[in-house]
Design a protein around this motif. Structure first.
Motif, PDB file in Angstrom:
ATOM      1  N   TYR A 100     -26.910  24.082  23.780  1.00 42.09           N
ATOM      2  CA  TYR A 100     -25.495  23.687  23.766  1.00 42.09           C
ATOM      3  C   TYR A 100     -25.322  22.288  24.382  1.00 42.09           C
ATOM      4  N   ARG A 101     -26.043  22.050  25.486  1.00 41.40           N
ATOM      5  CA  ARG A 101     -25.989  20.723  26.111  1.00 41.40           C
ATOM      6  C   ARG A 101     -26.447  19.638  25.144  1.00 41.40           C
ATOM      7  N   ILE A 153     -22.078  35.522  21.334  1.00 42.01           N
ATOM      8  CA  ILE A 153     -22.566  34.193  21.704  1.00 42.01           C
ATOM      9  C   ILE A 153     -21.627  33.124  21.152  1.00 42.01           C
ATOM     10  N   ASN A 166     -23.805  18.972  22.658  1.00 42.73           N
ATOM     11  CA  ASN A 166     -22.767  18.257  23.371  1.00 42.73           C
ATOM     12  C   ASN A 166     -23.090  16.775  23.480  1.00 42.73           C
ATOM     13  N   GLN A 212     -18.236  33.281  23.014  1.00 44.24           N
ATOM     14  CA  GLN A 212     -18.273  32.815  24.404  1.00 44.24           C
ATOM     15  C   GLN A 212     -17.976  31.324  24.500  1.00 44.24           C
ATOM     16  N   TYR A 221     -20.015  29.011  22.775  1.00 46.01           N
ATOM     17  CA  TYR A 221     -21.181  28.251  22.340  1.00 46.01           C
ATOM     18  C   TYR A 221     -21.048  27.823  20.880  1.00 46.01           C
ATOM     19  N   VAL A 239     -30.127  29.009  25.751  1.00 48.10           N
ATOM     20  CA  VAL A 239     -28.977  28.838  24.860  1.00 48.10           C
ATOM     21  C   VAL A 239     -28.110  27.710  25.415  1.00 48.10           C
ATOM     22  N   GLY A 240     -27.918  27.727  26.714  1.00 49.73           N
ATOM     23  CA  GLY A 240     -27.147  26.675  27.369  1.00 49.73           C
ATOM     24  C   GLY A 240     -27.767  25.301  27.170  1.00 49.73           C
ATOM     25  N   THR A 249     -24.735  26.175  17.959  1.00 49.90           N
ATOM     26  CA  THR A 249     -25.635  26.415  19.080  1.00 49.90           C
ATOM     27  C   THR A 249     -26.519  27.623  18.798  1.00 49.90           C
ATOM     28  N   LEU A 250     -25.903  28.700  18.328  1.00 49.42           N
ATOM     29  CA  LEU A 250     -26.661  29.914  18.041  1.00 49.42           C
ATOM     30  C   LEU A 250     -27.762  29.645  17.023  1.00 49.42           C
ATOM     31  N   TYR A 295     -30.382  27.227  18.487  1.00 47.43           N
ATOM     32  CA  TYR A 295     -31.175  27.918  19.503  1.00 47.43           C
ATOM     33  C   TYR A 295     -32.223  28.837  18.860  1.00 47.43           C
TER      34      TYR A 295
END
Length: 810
Positions: free
Chosen positions: A642-643, A607, A646, A610, A612, A638-639, A616-617, A620
């Motif tokens: 990340y957003r 993760i 961001n 990739q 992230y 997870v996405g 993020t991990l 999340y």
RNA sequence: GGCCGAGUGGCGGAAUUGGUAUACGCGUUCGACUUAAAAUCGAAUGACGAAAGUCAUACGGGUUCAAGUCCCGUCUCGGCUACCA
């Protein structure tokens, strides 16, 4: 235009933290003021077994909870101890060695290095100077020392008994390690084997372990499991005379009030007195039954609920009625509990009733059900009034429990007795990869403890790690190690003599190694003691302990050792863990358990790699749901996290600041919410509050104060990004505080209900909240309210705190 | 069998002390930007309904001005435990 690049900033901050040793805890006697008044928090996870597979997402959830709390308290300028260690003894490393020839020492080192590398990539605020490893001789030296303290007080002893034996792993198992008749490690069916084994006398502490549970800030689930495991029951021990025989039979019962209804006795098949009860007629059948029972596996004994048994040929006398009652044996009576014998009261005990029904034994009712109790045709085990019980007739069952015991006591044939399900803790393991038990024997089998100044008894290197079929570990193959010469006191003469001795080849249950590690963390490199007295009294007990396993065994053992060492004056507290958090598992997206064989394992490092990143991990896994519930991994979510990160980045590095401070109220609201949520371990809602805050900042515009507050609040979850933000903002990371005055606005919204249903919302001046009449008038003027109150108003309820007015229409 | 949890949109979940049910995220739809797509930004999103409104927190009752929350009963799922006298 820059972009949020977790790879880059995470690497940067991990380097900085490593270089600065940023998370070293201040030490008493060194960095701390003499009065030690600096508030402290000692937070730890249950240390992991460093498996070759490395970290999985379950570890990450567990460790991140600890990390969030540690960072949260650290930002509040408390002195935080957040150590880390490895529970390295155990079968996987040994089985790996048997298979590959690679020594457990070497494999363990490789695995630890891998774990450590991965942990550092998650940005954990660990004090790396305190790393411990249970298979390090400098550590297990003190495990052996602990053993010797227990030994000195008679709480470590050897006894021959039937023990659970795993035929595949070729070792003895503790009761706690047998799951449904199968080995907890390899799953094979276990057997009973008679062996001389080492035990810790945990039963000495049964009462205290039980009584202190209630006061613990632990999950009820765990507390109940421990209570059930200890299994205290109050009752009486009653002695039954055997007709025409000098032997007496002791039974344990929780229902002495039913003694007049005892129409037979049942003994466990292993009961030693049986051989003296059999007659020529019954001997053959009894012996056969006993043999069969011993051969039967535990599973067979459990599965077959149909009662079996045989009559011994002898009779006992019921001390209440004076009647002759037959003595039977059956496997539903267990030798290991109570006296291994019971008085059977079929009229008021379901099991006894079944037995009586099957073998056509008399059933005698001695309790009259109170009126109104549903008629249960079989047998009645509830409370009531005694009948058919001589001079106890008419007494209530609860009174009779006391009175019957007193009456038996006067005749010296019975007394009050407390029994526990918990047995002593079997600690011998016939394995190589464990902490050697510091004991040696002379030719006659007398035991001698290895003196404390000769510790550690180190694990010798061997070529072949396989245990042999005599039940001895591979340690027996190290011939040089096995024998030693030592000056000892001769057990007969009491004189000091030099003797040739042979070392114990059993090693300690791994749970022994983990029973004191929380105290080692306070002075991990102490060469003079297991733990430093000053350090332990400052740091311990552990404030928050986080795990997802070992509800009974480990958590009961650390409590036992704590109480023992407190009694020796070596610990200034009697409970090792103040608050226990028990986190849920993370399952695969389909809700099933992750497992290698199913191929549905999510690798946390994947993760991160990739793109992230660790922040993020971490965030999340805190957002995934309440920490104590199981959760399913959701790649899409997870996405989403990340957003969110961001957007935090964009606010700070890629957006113009707002000139007006329109967000002061929501800023203070968010600070309050996140702080309070962290105090109640509501990590998921804390993250949600931060998301809401960011959404608002996008809409209303952001000030520098907003960014600073956001970064500080985010730091426990996403420490790398937050550090990057704080660096740009030239701000420290001290936890922000809120001011209630910014939470109040001039106007408030008042909810108007008619008969409990929302019909209108009023916007009123905050001062008008004091004026119920005015609000009532405004509410009744609302058109929609009038629509629903055409038949008049019966009653009005105003709740100031809830800012709500409810109009009860006629 | 016994004890303990849990059941809320299409999904994960929120509602802390009985007081606006569905926060936040995912997904979906629409729009902006773009030659296009992705990314990003904005809007909508429990169901039915044109709307007013009605109905919705597993099911059936109850208490209350007011119930996801408290009480009684039922069902389903999960965990622990399992002849402990």
């Amino acid at each position: 235009m820059s972009r949020y690049n977790p790879q880059e900033i995470e690497k940067k901050w991990q380097k900085i933290w490593e270089k600065e040793q940023a998370f070293a805890a201040a030490e008493p006697g060194k960095d701390l003021p003499k009065d030690l008044k600096t508030p402290k928090k000692y937070i730890a996870e249950m240390f992991p077994y460093p498996s070759g597979a490395g970290l999985h997402v379950g570890h990450v959830r567990n460790f991140t909870i600890v990390d969030v709390l540690a960072r949260f308290y650290r930002q509040q300028e408390m002195n935080v101890l957040r150590p880390f260690g490895y529970d390295t003894f155990g079968l996987p490393a040994e089985n790996y060695a048997i298979k590959t020839g690679i020594s457990p020492q070497e494999a363990t080192e490789t695995n630890i290095n891998n774990f450590k590398k991965q942990l550092k990539r998650l940005g954990y605020a660990i004090d790396w100077s305190r790393e411990i490893n249970t298979s390090d001789p400098e550590y297990y030296r003190w495990t052996q020392w602990c053993f010797l303290q227990l030994y000195k007080k008679g709480l470590a002893y050897r006894r021959e008994s039937y023990q659970w034996w795993c035929p595949v792993d070729q070792t003895v198992l503790a009761n706690e390690q047998v799951e449904n008749g199968h080995c907890w490690r390899c799953g094979s069916e276990v057997e009973k084997k008679k062996m001389k084994q080492w035990f810790f006398k945990i039963t000495d502490y049964a009462d205290e372990l039980l009584n202190d549970i209630d006061a613990l800030d632990w999950p009820d689930k765990i507390k109940t499991m421990q209570k059930n495991w200890i299994g205290r029951s109050e009752g009486a021990e009653i002695e039954f005379e055997v007709e025409g025989n000098k032997n007496k039979i002791k039974v344990f019962t929780t229902r002495p009030d039913t003694i007049f209804g005892a129409t037979f006795l049942v003994l466990a098949p292993e009961h030693p007195v049986i051989s003296k009860l059999v007659t020529d007629k019954t001997k053959e059948k009894v012996d056969q039954y006993r043999e069969e029972t011993l051969k039967k596996s535990e599973i067979e004994r459990q599965e077959n609920k149909e009662k079996t048994g045989v009559f011994t040929g002898s009779y006992a006398i019921n001390p209440g009625t004076g009647e002759k009652i037959p003595i039977w044996i059956s496997d539903y009576v267990l030798m290991g509990y109570g006296e291994g014998a019971i008085m059977a009261v079929p009229a008021h005990d379901e099991r006894d009733f079944e037995f009586a029904e099957k073998f056509d034994l008399p059933v005698k009712q001695v309790i009259e059900k109170p009126e109104g109790v549903k008629d249960d045709e079989k047998c009645y085990s509830g409370e009531g009034e005694l009948i058919n019980s001589g001079h106890f007739n008419g007494t209530s069952t609860s009174d009779a429990r006391e009175m019957v015991v007193a009456w038996l006591e006067r005749q010296k044939i019975g007394k009050k007795k407390v029994t526990y399900k918990m047995r002593d803790w079997l600690i011998s393991r016939q394995r190589y990869w464990g902490c050697p038990i510091p004991i040696a024997y002379d030719e006659d089998g007398n035991e001698y403890p290895i003196p404390e100044d000769q510790l550690p008894v180190t694990i010798p290197e061997v070529k072949d790690y396989k245990p042999d079929n005599t039940g001895r570990s591979a340690l027996a193959k190290a011939k040089d190690w096995l024998s030693l010469e030592m000056e000892v006191k001769d057990p007969k003469t009491g004189e000091k003599v030099k003797k040739k001795l042979t070392r114990e080849t059993d090693t300690l249950d791994g749970y022994a190694c983990s029973s004191w590690y929380l105290w080692r963390y306070v002075s991990p490199s102490d060469k003079k003691a297991a733990w430093d007295k000053k350090a332990i009294s400052y740091w311990a007990p552990t404030d928050v302990y986080v795990g997802a396993d070992h509800a009974v065994a480990h958590l009961l053992y650390i409590r036992f050792w704590c109480k023992f060492f407190a009694d020796q004056g070596l610990l200034p507290f009697r409970e090792p863990v103040k608050t226990l958090l028990y986190n849920g598992y993370i399952n695969a997206p389909d809700g099933k358990k992750m497992s290698k064989s199913k191929g549905n394992v999510i690798d946390p490092l994947d993760i991160i790699d990739q793109g992230y990143g660790a922040d993020t991990l971490r965030t999340y896994e805190m957002f995934i749901g309440p920490y104590d519930l199981d959760a399913a991994w959701d790649p899409k979510s997870v996405g989403g996290v990340y957003r969110f990160l961001n957007r935090c980045w964009t606010l700070c590095f890629d957006k113009e600041l707002s000139k007006k401070d329109e967000t002061i109220s929501i800023r203070h609201k968010t600070i309050k919410k996140v702080t309070e949520d962290l105090h109640r371990n509501s990590f998921n809602t804390a993250v949600a509050a931060l998301m809401e805050y960011v959404n608002e900042l996008y809409k209303l515009g952001t000030t520098k104060e907003d960014l600073i507050a956001l970064a500080k609040l985010l730091k426990p979850f996403g420490p790398h990004l937050a550090s990057e933000m704080l660096e740009k903002l030239k701000a420290d990371d001290v936890w922000p505080t809120w001011d209630e005055k910014y939470l109040k606005s001039d106007t408030v919204e008042v909810i108007v209900q008619v008969n409990g249903k929302l019909r209108a919302k009023l916007s009123v001046d905050v001062n008008d909240l004091e004026d119920q009449k005015k609000i009532e008038k405004l509410a009744l003027e609302e058109k929609n309210v009038q629509n629903f109150t055409k038949n008049g108003v019966k009653k009005v309820i105003f709740v100031k705190k809830a800012k709500l007015i409810n109009i009860v229409a006629a």
